[in-house]
Design an enzyme around this catalytic site. Structure first.
Site, PDB file in Angstrom:
ATOM      1  CG  LEU A   1     -45.481  88.150 -79.975  1.00  6.30           C
ATOM      2  CD1 LEU A   1     -46.009  87.820 -81.377  1.00  6.30           C
ATOM      3  CD2 LEU A   1     -46.331  89.248 -79.338  1.00  6.30           C
TER       4      LEU A   1
ATOM      5  N   GLY B   1     -37.743  87.402 -83.946  1.00  2.06           N
ATOM      6  CA  GLY B   1     -38.915  86.780 -84.568  1.00  2.06           C
ATOM      7  C   GLY B   1     -40.212  87.242 -83.928  1.00  2.06           C
ATOM      8  CG  ASP B   2     -41.493  85.498 -80.461  1.00  3.36           C
ATOM      9  OD1 ASP B   2     -40.276  85.764 -80.330  1.00  3.36           O
ATOM     10  OD2 ASP B   2     -42.065  84.584 -79.842  1.00  3.36           O
ATOM     11  CD  GLU B   3     -36.571  88.852 -78.262  1.00  4.28           C
ATOM     12  OE1 GLU B   3     -36.067  89.669 -77.468  1.00  4.28           O
ATOM     13  OE2 GLU B   3     -35.917  88.003 -78.891  1.00  4.28           O
TER      14      GLU B   3
END
Lengths: 343, 189
Positions: A217, A258-260
């Site tokens: 992200l 976390g944002d992958e």
């Protein structure tokens, strides 16, 4: 319920004492006629009088089978024999024959006759049930009742063990599922992805290609910083649902950081169709996401590696290639989808 | 302590006083509400903690709880049946009680009950002396014997000493009522 006693005593034992000690014994005359029968055997015989009948008419030899006359018992003294009641074939009995005069000699000279003691075979539970036998039908020294006790105890314990095994199996399956699931999104986690990638590579080696997409992200940290972690979680959940809506059966999505996110697209995919898929995901992720503390605006960068590439035999190498493509997308201004041309 | 004891005591609390009481007791003792597994072994202190917590929460003496627990055990048909193998009538059953620990081990080899010594007294009277083992067994045995008297249709008064090590049985009538049915091979195979 005594079927009559011997007129004389046998070595000082009255018939009553003898059959009290051995409630399934019979005393036979030289000619093989029953002179005395124990009360439990009489019950098995259907409460019909046994005295005066021929032993081999009441009991059928099962092993050895070829006992035709009482003289055939001579060589079998002291051996374990099998009989069954002729009136009730499902009553297998063990037999033990000895001469009353104490001589173990062969021939047909039984002198004073024979004594045959009987006991239940291995089907004891069924016999006891069929004939409704009670404690009173067994001599106090007889362990048959304990055999029945053990049989039931074993059944109860086995049932308990099965219940334990079922509970452990359920717990194991739950734990296994939890170990492979990202709790926030319900997608697979890093472990699930690692396993799926291994399977996909094995499949590719058998000729089933796949594509690996790595998504990261953009500007997600800003959401956490300005709108709080609760909003961050809502954004992650929204992205997960966007990706999931674009997947087909057989594809695999995991959240590995976390944002992958990663996607394994199974089957043959033209670069164009992958780029269009990436564009659709980017376009949807870039829609403002309403959160409880405000509206989040993010994007996503995507790098793709195809299993046709030489690195595809090695999971780490494939991930590195997809990472490199992802880095390209980021450097190219984010919100892009790039397919690695490496190799 | 054998898990069969812990587990059955847990079920006794749950079935008699409700799941909420059991959940509170479990929390007091730092164990999960799932509780015990019947086929595992536990430290004896655990059952003692459970007993103490239940006793405090219910304002009921530990001995009374254990006697009720003993009676509760007989509501399980396999337990009732296995005990009925001990004797053809109540006096016969009482006389076989010194074999109870052996019978327990025969069923479950690591289920260790205290040795029981039989001391017959005047007619119909017998004292059971429990040797070693957890002091909770005495009151639990009293509960078992009381319920088994009903099962055999006998009328008996049963008392436990304060230390829980002696159970006095005073059988007033061997055939007071019609007992429950028992067949040696009654269970369907």
């Amino acid at each position: 319920m005594m079927d009559g006693t011997l007129p004389e005593t046998v070595f000082g034992l009255t018939g009553e004492v003898l059959t009290g000690l051995m409630p399934m014994a019979v005393v036979l005359s030289q000619s093989g006629h029953i002179r005395l029968a124990g009360p439990t055997l009489i019950r098995l015989g259907g409460d019909a009088p046994l005295v005066g009948r021929r032993f081999l008419e009441v009991l059928e030899p099962v092993r050895p089978r070829d006992i035709r006359t009482i003289a055939d018992l001579a060589p079998l003294m002291g051996k374990r024999l099998m009989f069954q009641m002729r009136n009730h074939a499902a009553t297998p009995l063990r037999g033990h024959v000895l001469p009353l005069d104490g001589g173990m000699g062969g021939g047909s000279g039984f002198g004073q006759g024979l004594i045959v003691n009987l006991s239940f075979g291995i089907n004891v539970a069924e016999v006891v049930r069929d004939h409704a036998l009670t404690h009173a039908d067994f001599a106090p020294t007889d362990l048959t009742v304990e055999l029945l006790y053990l049989n039931e105890a074993k059944a109860a314990v086995t049932e308990e063990m099965k219940a334990l095994t079922r509970r452990l199996q359920d717990a194991h399956q739950l734990a296994a599922a939890q170990a492979l699931t990202d709790p926030l999104t319900g997608l697979g986690n890093r472990r699930a992805f690692d396993e799926a990638l291994m399977r996909a590579i094995a499949g590719a080696n058998r000729g089933v290609p796949f594509a690996l997409m790595h998504l990261d992200l953009d500007r997600f940290k800003a959401v956490n910083d300005t709108l709080g972690h609760g909003a961050g979680d809502q954004v992650i959940a929204r992205v997960a649902s966007v990706i999931r809506s674009e997947m087909r059966i057989g594809d695999m999505v995991a959240r590995i950081g976390g944002d992958e996110f990663v996607i394994i697209l199974s089957g043959e995919h033209l670069p164009d169709s992958i780029l269009r898929l990436g564009a659709r995901i980017i376009q949807q992720v870039e829609q403002p996401i309403p959160c409880s503390t405000g509206v989040a605006r993010i994007s996503v960068s995507i790098g793709v590696c195809l299993s046709r590439q030489p690195e595809s035999r090695d999971a780490e190498a494939m991930i590195a290639v997809a990472d490199a493509a992802l880095y390209e997308s980021k450097r190219d201004g984010r919100g892009r989808c790039m397919i690695s041309t490496a190799g | 302590m054998h898990g069969l004891v812990n587990r059955s005591f847990q079920l006794f609390l749950r079935d008699t006083y409700g799941l909420a009481l059991w959940a509170d007791v479990a929390a007091d003792c730092g164990i999960s509400a799932d509780g015990f597994e019947a086929m595992l072994l536990y430290d004896r202190s655990l059952i003692e903690q459970v007993l103490a917590s239940a006793s405090a929460r219910l304002s009921k003496p530990q001995r009374a709880l254990l006697e009720d627990y003993g009676a509760y055990l007989i509501t399980f048909e396999p337990v009732r049946r296995l005990l009925r193998f001990g004797g053809i009538d109540y006096p016969d059953f009482l006389e076989s009680l010194d074999e109870l620990p052996g019978r327990a081990r025969m069923a479950v080899d690591d289920l260790i009950l205290p040795e029981i010594e039989l001391r017959p007294g005047a007619a119909g009277h017998v004292a059971l002396i429990l040797k070693d083992g957890w002091s909770g067994f005495g009151p639990a045995l009293a509960g078992v014997l009381r319920r088994m008297a009903d099962d055999y249709g006998a009328l008996a008064l049963i008392d436990v000493s304060d230390d829980g090590a002696t159970v006095q049985v005073n059988m007033l009538e061997e055939r007071f009522a019609v007992g429950r049915e028992f067949r040696l091979a009654g269970a369907v195979a």
